[in-house]
Design a protein around this motif. Structure first.
Motif, PDB file in Angstrom:
ATOM      1  N   PRO A 168     -48.818  27.754 -60.686  1.00  0.00           N
ATOM      2  CA  PRO A 168     -49.917  27.592 -59.727  1.00  0.00           C
ATOM      3  C   PRO A 168     -49.484  26.834 -58.474  1.00  0.00           C
ATOM      4  CG  PRO A 168     -50.271  26.197 -61.642  1.00  0.00           C
ATOM      5  CD  PRO A 168     -49.126  27.109 -61.971  1.00  0.00           C
ATOM      6  N   TRP A 169     -48.522  25.935 -58.589  1.00  0.00           N
ATOM      7  CA  TRP A 169     -48.072  25.196 -57.408  1.00  0.00           C
ATOM      8  C   TRP A 169     -47.295  26.107 -56.466  1.00  0.00           C
ATOM      9  CZ3 TRP A 169     -50.543  20.977 -56.450  1.00  0.00           C
ATOM     10  CH2 TRP A 169     -51.109  20.256 -57.496  1.00  0.00           C
ATOM     11  N   LEU A 170     -46.553  27.053 -57.012  1.00  0.00           N
ATOM     12  CA  LEU A 170     -45.867  28.045 -56.185  1.00  0.00           C
ATOM     13  C   LEU A 170     -46.888  28.926 -55.473  1.00  0.00           C
ATOM     14  CD1 LEU A 170     -43.335  29.494 -55.171  1.00  0.00           C
ATOM     15  CD2 LEU A 170     -43.412  30.878 -57.266  1.00  0.00           C
ATOM     16  N   TYR A 171     -47.917  29.348 -56.207  1.00  0.00           N
ATOM     17  CA  TYR A 171     -48.974  30.148 -55.586  1.00  0.00           C
ATOM     18  C   TYR A 171     -49.671  29.377 -54.469  1.00  0.00           C
ATOM     19  CZ  TYR A 171     -48.605  33.453 -59.506  1.00  0.00           C
ATOM     20  OH  TYR A 171     -48.174  34.365 -60.422  1.00  0.00           O
ATOM     21  N   LEU A 172     -49.878  28.089 -54.674  1.00  0.00           N
ATOM     22  CA  LEU A 172     -50.510  27.274 -53.640  1.00  0.00           C
ATOM     23  C   LEU A 172     -49.614  27.173 -52.413  1.00  0.00           C
ATOM     24  CD1 LEU A 172     -52.936  25.611 -52.786  1.00  0.00           C
ATOM     25  CD2 LEU A 172     -51.925  23.644 -53.971  1.00  0.00           C
ATOM     26  N   LEU A 173     -48.317  27.018 -52.611  1.00  0.00           N
ATOM     27  CA  LEU A 173     -47.372  26.986 -51.494  1.00  0.00           C
ATOM     28  C   LEU A 173     -47.396  28.305 -50.724  1.00  0.00           C
ATOM     29  CD1 LEU A 173     -45.067  25.612 -49.915  1.00  0.00           C
ATOM     30  CD2 LEU A 173     -43.500  26.569 -51.618  1.00  0.00           C
ATOM     31  N   ILE A 174     -47.421  29.415 -51.445  1.00  0.00           N
ATOM     32  CA  ILE A 174     -47.500  30.731 -50.795  1.00  0.00           C
ATOM     33  C   ILE A 174     -48.805  30.855 -50.026  1.00  0.00           C
ATOM     34  CG2 ILE A 174     -47.665  33.226 -51.208  1.00  0.00           C
ATOM     35  CD1 ILE A 174     -45.774  32.749 -53.650  1.00  0.00           C
ATOM     36  N   ALA A 175     -49.906  30.382 -50.599  1.00  0.00           N
ATOM     37  CA  ALA A 175     -51.202  30.429 -49.920  1.00  0.00           C
ATOM     38  C   ALA A 175     -51.171  29.640 -48.619  1.00  0.00           C
ATOM     39  CB  ALA A 175     -52.303  29.894 -50.839  1.00  0.00           C
ATOM     40  N   VAL A 176     -50.572  28.462 -48.653  1.00  0.00           N
ATOM     41  CA  VAL A 176     -50.474  27.634 -47.442  1.00  0.00           C
ATOM     42  C   VAL A 176     -49.642  28.357 -46.386  1.00  0.00           C
ATOM     43  CG1 VAL A 176     -49.515  25.506 -46.491  1.00  0.00           C
ATOM     44  CG2 VAL A 176     -50.821  25.433 -48.618  1.00  0.00           C
ATOM     45  N   CYS A 177     -48.493  28.890 -46.778  1.00  0.00           N
ATOM     46  CA  CYS A 177     -47.621  29.583 -45.820  1.00  0.00           C
ATOM     47  C   CYS A 177     -48.310  30.809 -45.228  1.00  0.00           C
ATOM     48  CB  CYS A 177     -46.313  29.976 -46.497  1.00  0.00           C
ATOM     49  SG  CYS A 177     -45.268  28.569 -46.918  1.00  0.00           S
ATOM     50  N   ALA A 178     -49.008  31.572 -46.057  1.00  0.00           N
ATOM     51  CA  ALA A 178     -49.716  32.755 -45.560  1.00  0.00           C
ATOM     52  C   ALA A 178     -50.823  32.365 -44.583  1.00  0.00           C
ATOM     53  CB  ALA A 178     -50.296  33.553 -46.734  1.00  0.00           C
ATOM     54  N   GLU A 179     -51.526  31.287 -44.878  1.00  0.00           N
ATOM     55  CA  GLU A 179     -52.592  30.818 -43.977  1.00  0.00           C
ATOM     56  C   GLU A 179     -52.009  30.358 -42.653  1.00  0.00           C
ATOM     57  OE1 GLU A 179     -55.023  27.948 -41.928  1.00  0.00           O
ATOM     58  OE2 GLU A 179     -53.352  27.318 -43.190  1.00  0.00           O
ATOM     59  N   VAL A 180     -50.894  29.678 -42.690  1.00  0.00           N
ATOM     60  CA  VAL A 180     -50.247  29.193 -41.468  1.00  0.00           C
ATOM     61  C   VAL A 180     -49.753  30.379 -40.627  1.00  0.00           C
ATOM     62  CG1 VAL A 180     -48.213  27.947 -40.616  1.00  0.00           C
ATOM     63  CG2 VAL A 180     -49.676  26.911 -42.357  1.00  0.00           C
ATOM     64  N   ILE A 181     -49.200  31.378 -41.278  1.00  0.00           N
ATOM     65  CA  ILE A 181     -48.762  32.575 -40.556  1.00  0.00           C
ATOM     66  C   ILE A 181     -49.968  33.276 -39.925  1.00  0.00           C
ATOM     67  CG2 ILE A 181     -47.816  34.907 -40.866  1.00  0.00           C
ATOM     68  CD1 ILE A 181     -45.915  33.592 -42.998  1.00  0.00           C
ATOM     69  N   GLY A 182     -51.036  33.436 -40.688  1.00  0.00           N
ATOM     70  CA  GLY A 182     -52.242  34.081 -40.162  1.00  0.00           C
ATOM     71  C   GLY A 182     -52.846  33.325 -38.995  1.00  0.00           C
ATOM     72  N   THR A 183     -52.903  32.009 -39.108  1.00  0.00           N
ATOM     73  CA  THR A 183     -53.479  31.203 -38.030  1.00  0.00           C
ATOM     74  C   THR A 183     -52.587  31.228 -36.795  1.00  0.00           C
ATOM     75  OG1 THR A 183     -54.600  29.802 -39.623  1.00  0.00           O
ATOM     76  CG2 THR A 183     -54.310  28.901 -37.416  1.00  0.00           C
ATOM     77  N   SER A 184     -51.287  31.218 -36.986  1.00  0.00           N
ATOM     78  CA  SER A 184     -50.367  31.302 -35.848  1.00  0.00           C
ATOM     79  C   SER A 184     -50.537  32.635 -35.125  1.00  0.00           C
ATOM     80  CB  SER A 184     -48.921  31.148 -36.319  1.00  0.00           C
ATOM     81  OG  SER A 184     -48.724  29.885 -36.904  1.00  0.00           O
ATOM     82  N   ALA A 185     -50.704  33.710 -35.871  1.00  0.00           N
ATOM     83  CA  ALA A 185     -50.903  35.024 -35.267  1.00  0.00           C
ATOM     84  C   ALA A 185     -52.260  35.117 -34.579  1.00  0.00           C
ATOM     85  CB  ALA A 185     -50.757  36.117 -36.320  1.00  0.00           C
ATOM     86  N   LEU A 186     -53.236  34.349 -35.056  1.00  0.00           N
ATOM     87  CA  LEU A 186     -54.567  34.363 -34.452  1.00  0.00           C
ATOM     88  C   LEU A 186     -54.489  33.969 -32.980  1.00  0.00           C
ATOM     89  CD1 LEU A 186     -57.523  34.870 -35.211  1.00  0.00           C
ATOM     90  CD2 LEU A 186     -57.694  32.455 -35.782  1.00  0.00           C
ATOM     91  N   LYS A 187     -53.660  33.009 -32.665  1.00  0.00           N
ATOM     92  CA  LYS A 187     -53.481  32.586 -31.265  1.00  0.00           C
ATOM     93  C   LYS A 187     -52.938  33.750 -30.434  1.00  0.00           C
ATOM     94  CE  LYS A 187     -52.283  29.427 -27.979  1.00  0.00           C
ATOM     95  NZ  LYS A 187     -53.264  29.162 -26.979  1.00  0.00           N
ATOM     96  N   ALA A 188     -51.987  34.495 -31.008  1.00  0.00           N
ATOM     97  CA  ALA A 188     -51.361  35.603 -30.276  1.00  0.00           C
ATOM     98  C   ALA A 188     -52.215  36.865 -30.240  1.00  0.00           C
ATOM     99  CB  ALA A 188     -50.004  35.929 -30.902  1.00  0.00           C
ATOM    100  N   SER A 189     -53.282  36.922 -31.044  1.00  0.00           N
ATOM    101  CA  SER A 189     -54.076  38.146 -31.133  1.00  0.00           C
ATOM    102  C   SER A 189     -55.006  38.357 -29.942  1.00  0.00           C
ATOM    103  CB  SER A 189     -54.902  38.152 -32.422  1.00  0.00           C
ATOM    104  OG  SER A 189     -56.002  37.266 -32.315  1.00  0.00           O
ATOM    105  N   ALA A 190     -55.148  37.328 -29.097  1.00  0.00           N
ATOM    106  CA  ALA A 190     -56.012  37.417 -27.911  1.00  0.00           C
ATOM    107  C   ALA A 190     -57.423  37.874 -28.296  1.00  0.00           C
ATOM    108  CB  ALA A 190     -55.406  38.320 -26.846  1.00  0.00           C
ATOM    109  N   GLY A 191     -58.028  37.107 -29.186  1.00  0.00           N
ATOM    110  CA  GLY A 191     -59.391  37.440 -29.607  1.00  0.00           C
ATOM    111  C   GLY A 191     -59.460  38.698 -30.451  1.00  0.00           C
ATOM    112  N   MET A 192     -58.423  38.930 -31.242  1.00  0.00           N
ATOM    113  CA  MET A 192     -58.321  40.103 -32.120  1.00  0.00           C
ATOM    114  C   MET A 192     -58.314  41.412 -31.319  1.00  0.00           C
ATOM    115  SD  MET A 192     -58.011  38.758 -35.144  1.00  0.00           S
ATOM    116  CE  MET A 192     -58.452  39.859 -36.466  1.00  0.00           C
TER     117      MET A 192
END
Length: 109
Positions: free
Chosen positions: A2-26
């Motif tokens: 479960p700790w590995l899954y949590l680490l993957i969840a954090v990394c995926a969220e960070v990647i998604g949020t970083s891309a949100l800035k570049a998406s120019a309002g989707m």
């Protein structure tokens, strides 16, 4: 696991949020797709942790570590400034995550 899954969840969220800035309002397809896949993966892997890690603990770690990582990415790649109060606040967030993991009986090990 479960700790590995949590680490993957954090990394995926960070990647998604970083891309949100570049998406120019989707409005840009590629970054918007990364946002959707990143958040989908983040929530999927977060859900896998909840069989063994209490929801409050998992969410505190997921959001706290995510805040610090996103702030670092914003500073490094998006020219955001991190002043002393911001750094102190992030330090307190990380201290809180550490206290939960080291001292709390709520955290499943």
């Amino acid at each position: 696991m479960p700790w590995l899954y949590l680490l993957i969840a954090v990394c995926a969220e960070v990647i998604g949020t970083s891309a949100l800035k570049a998406s120019a309002g989707m409005t840009k397809l590629a970054p918007s797709s990364i946002v959707v896949v990143g958040y989908g993966a983040a929530f999927y892997f977060l859900s896998l942790t909840l069989d063994q890690i209490p929801v409050g603990v998992a969410y505190a770690i997921w959001s706290g570590v995510g805040i610090v990582l996103i702030s670092a990415i914003g500073w490094r790649f998006f020219d955001q400034t991190l002043d002393l109060p911001a750094l102190m606040g992030m330090g307190l967030i990380m201290a809180g995550v550490a206290v939960i993991n080291i001292f709390s009986k709520s955290a499943a090990h």
